[in-house]
Design an enzyme around this catalytic site. Structure first.
Site, short mmCIF file in Angstrom:
data_model
loop_
_atom_site.label_atom_id
_atom_site.label_comp_id
_atom_site.label_asym_id
_atom_site.label_seq_id
_atom_site.Cartn_x
_atom_site.Cartn_y
_atom_site.Cartn_z
N ARG A 4 0.84 -1.22 0.00
CA ARG A 4 0.00 0.00 0.00
C ARG A 4 0.87 1.27 0.00
O ARG A 4 0.61 2.23 -0.73
CB ARG A 4 -0.89 -0.04 1.25
CG ARG A 4 -1.67 1.21 1.57
CD ARG A 4 -2.52 0.93 2.80
NE ARG A 4 -3.24 2.07 3.30
CZ ARG A 4 -2.78 2.90 4.23
NH1 ARG A 4 -1.57 2.72 4.72
NH2 ARG A 4 -3.53 3.90 4.64
N ALA A 5 1.93 1.21 0.81
CA ALA A 5 2.80 2.40 0.91
C ALA A 5 3.55 2.64 -0.39
O ALA A 5 3.72 3.80 -0.82
CB ALA A 5 3.78 2.22 2.08
N ASP B 123 10.98 -15.12 9.89
CA ASP B 123 12.18 -15.66 10.53
C ASP B 123 13.11 -14.57 11.10
O ASP B 123 13.96 -14.87 11.93
CB ASP B 123 12.97 -16.51 9.53
CG ASP B 123 12.27 -17.84 9.24
OD1 ASP B 123 11.38 -18.21 10.03
OD2 ASP B 123 12.62 -18.48 8.24
N ARG C 69 2.16 -30.76 33.63
CA ARG C 69 2.69 -31.48 32.48
C ARG C 69 3.82 -30.73 31.78
O ARG C 69 3.91 -29.51 31.87
CB ARG C 69 1.59 -31.63 31.44
CG ARG C 69 0.84 -32.93 31.55
CD ARG C 69 -0.06 -33.06 30.34
NE ARG C 69 -1.12 -33.99 30.64
CZ ARG C 69 -2.35 -33.89 30.20
NH1 ARG C 69 -2.68 -32.87 29.44
NH2 ARG C 69 -3.25 -34.79 30.50
N ARG D 51 12.96 -22.74 9.95
CA ARG D 51 13.64 -23.87 9.31
C ARG D 51 15.14 -23.82 9.57
O ARG D 51 15.77 -24.81 9.82
CB ARG D 51 13.35 -23.85 7.82
CG ARG D 51 13.59 -25.15 7.14
CD ARG D 51 12.97 -25.21 5.76
NE ARG D 51 12.67 -23.90 5.21
CZ ARG D 51 11.70 -23.67 4.33
NH1 ARG D 51 10.93 -24.65 3.95
NH2 ARG D 51 11.50 -22.46 3.84
N GLY E 272 8.07 -17.08 29.01
CA GLY E 272 8.64 -17.69 30.21
C GLY E 272 8.85 -19.19 30.08
O GLY E 272 8.67 -19.95 31.04
N HIS F 1 1.45 -23.17 10.64
CA HIS F 1 1.15 -21.97 9.84
C HIS F 1 0.25 -20.96 10.55
O HIS F 1 0.02 -19.87 10.01
CB HIS F 1 0.57 -22.38 8.49
CG HIS F 1 1.61 -22.99 7.60
ND1 HIS F 1 2.02 -24.29 7.74
CD2 HIS F 1 2.36 -22.46 6.61
CE1 HIS F 1 2.97 -24.54 6.84
NE2 HIS F 1 3.19 -23.44 6.14
#
Ligand SMILES: Nc1ncnc2c1ncn2[C@@H]1O[C@H](COP(=O)(O)OP(=O)(O)O)[C@@H](O)[C@H]1O
Ligand SMILES: O=P(O)(O)OC[C@H]1O[C@](O)(COP(=O)(O)O)[C@@H](O)[C@@H]1O
Length: 308
Positions: free
Chosen positions: A6-7, A113, A148, A157, A171, A238
């Protein structure tokens, strides 16, 4: 990414240029899958995840003759500059297009990433981080109520950036990631056991998808087999890659998109944009060939110290 698109379109319009949107990444350059993108085509996209231009992997772009075709297609259409939004693969391609064929290119970092050299931020990282943290906060309720161990796999990846930042922000008791200097199964077991002795009855281990010990499922199977633990594994997958972008991602997408166009308009090219210490940074496209940054060691160390 839509904030950046958009910019680009609207800053270009403000400077008197027409913008064409290229669909499906580099595949679109080969297929001439492009069309003029007027400012109104960007209405209501700022808050949308994904990319309205779609994307695709294009292995053919690794071939010099296909890049030559793409450059010719651009020239024939009269397109004078290319704004590329993507990660190191996309920037390598842009660097090659500019070096080999003189196509003026500008890069806007876009990858969850956050592993591009020279910039502390890439588009999508903040959104993905907040999504992962919110998900783990929910998992934490079951972990602590049932006493648990949970192994939660996040994306990455070949980068632990998302894993380490997620682990610190939620944490977690431990984090496993590809670049870790002490990523051993024995260290993990010793860490969890020490916490058990301190009275801790539930733990969350964040595992980067590309960790050397294997997936969260593989590490979980090993812990179950060796120690008979009633643990659970969650793969966020995803979910982290979609959704409405965070305010920070929208702001930086907007700033970088406009800056890329202003610089191309001023005759500059062969650069990508970034953020360093809160300020907008300018980097040569060739810097993408540098090794990718590792998560700061002090952050992963802090995960251990603060989870006692
Ligand atoms: N070394 C390279 N040379 C030329 N083109 C490349 C190179 N690496 C990647 N590309 C092109 O860039 C696209 C995007 O790269 P990829 O690694 O899939 O994603 P990202 O940009 O997120 O790192 C690839 O599908 C391919 O078309
Ligand atoms: O399975 P897919 O769809 O290729 O995506 C997973 C991969 O994409 C990444 O999320 C990076 O994606 P982006 O660079 O496009 O943000 C990696 O962490 C992950 O390994």
């Amino acid at each position: 990414m839509n904030a950046a698109i958009r910019a680009v379109v609207r800053q270009a319009d403000a400077l008197g240029h027409e913008t064409w949107g290229i669909r499906h990444g580099y595949q679109g350059l080969l297929d001439k899958d492009w069309a003029p993108m007027p400012t109104r085509a960007c209405a209501n996209i700022l808050q949308r995840g994904g990319t309205v231009l779609h994307t695709a992997r294009c292995p053919e772009f690794l071939l010099p003759n296909r890049r030559a075709e793409a450059a010719e297609n651009l020239r024939a259409e009269g397109i004078q500059g290319l704004v590329v939004i993507g990660g190191d693969g996309s920037f390598r391609a842009a660097e090659a297009l500019q070096r080999e064929h003189g196509v003026p290119c500008a890069g806007i970092p876009g990858t969850i990433d956050n592993d591009l050299p020279g910039t502390e931020r890439t588009l999508g990282f903040d959104t993905a981080l907040n999504t992962a943290v919110e998900a783990i906060d929910r998992i934490r309720d079951t972990a602590s109520s049932h006493g648990r161990l949970f192994l939660v796999e996040v994306m990455g990846r070949s980068s632990g950036m998302l894993a380490v930042h997620t682990a610190l922000a939620c944490g977690a008791e431990a984090v496993l990631y590809p670049e870790s200097p002490d990523d051993s199964y024995e260290t993990l077991v010793a860490r969890l056991y020490a916490n058990w002795l301190r009275g801790k009855r539930s733990s969350i281990v964040v595992v980067a998808e590309g960790d050397g010990l294997g997936s969260a499922v593989a590490v979980g199977d090993r812990l179950r087999r060796d120690h008979g633990l009633d643990l659970r594994v969650v793969v966020l997958g995803h979910i982290q890659r979609g959704g409405s972008p965070s305010a920070l991602d929208r702001i930086w997408g907007s700033r970088w998109g406009a800056e890329a166009v202003r610089r191309l308009d001023a005759g500059e090219s062969g650069f990508y944009l970034g953020e360093v210490a809160g300020a907008l940074a300018l980097l040569p496209l060739a810097q993408v060939l540098d090794p990718h940054p590792s998560p700061p060691g002090d952050l992963s160390e802090l995960v251990g110290i603060l989870s006692r």
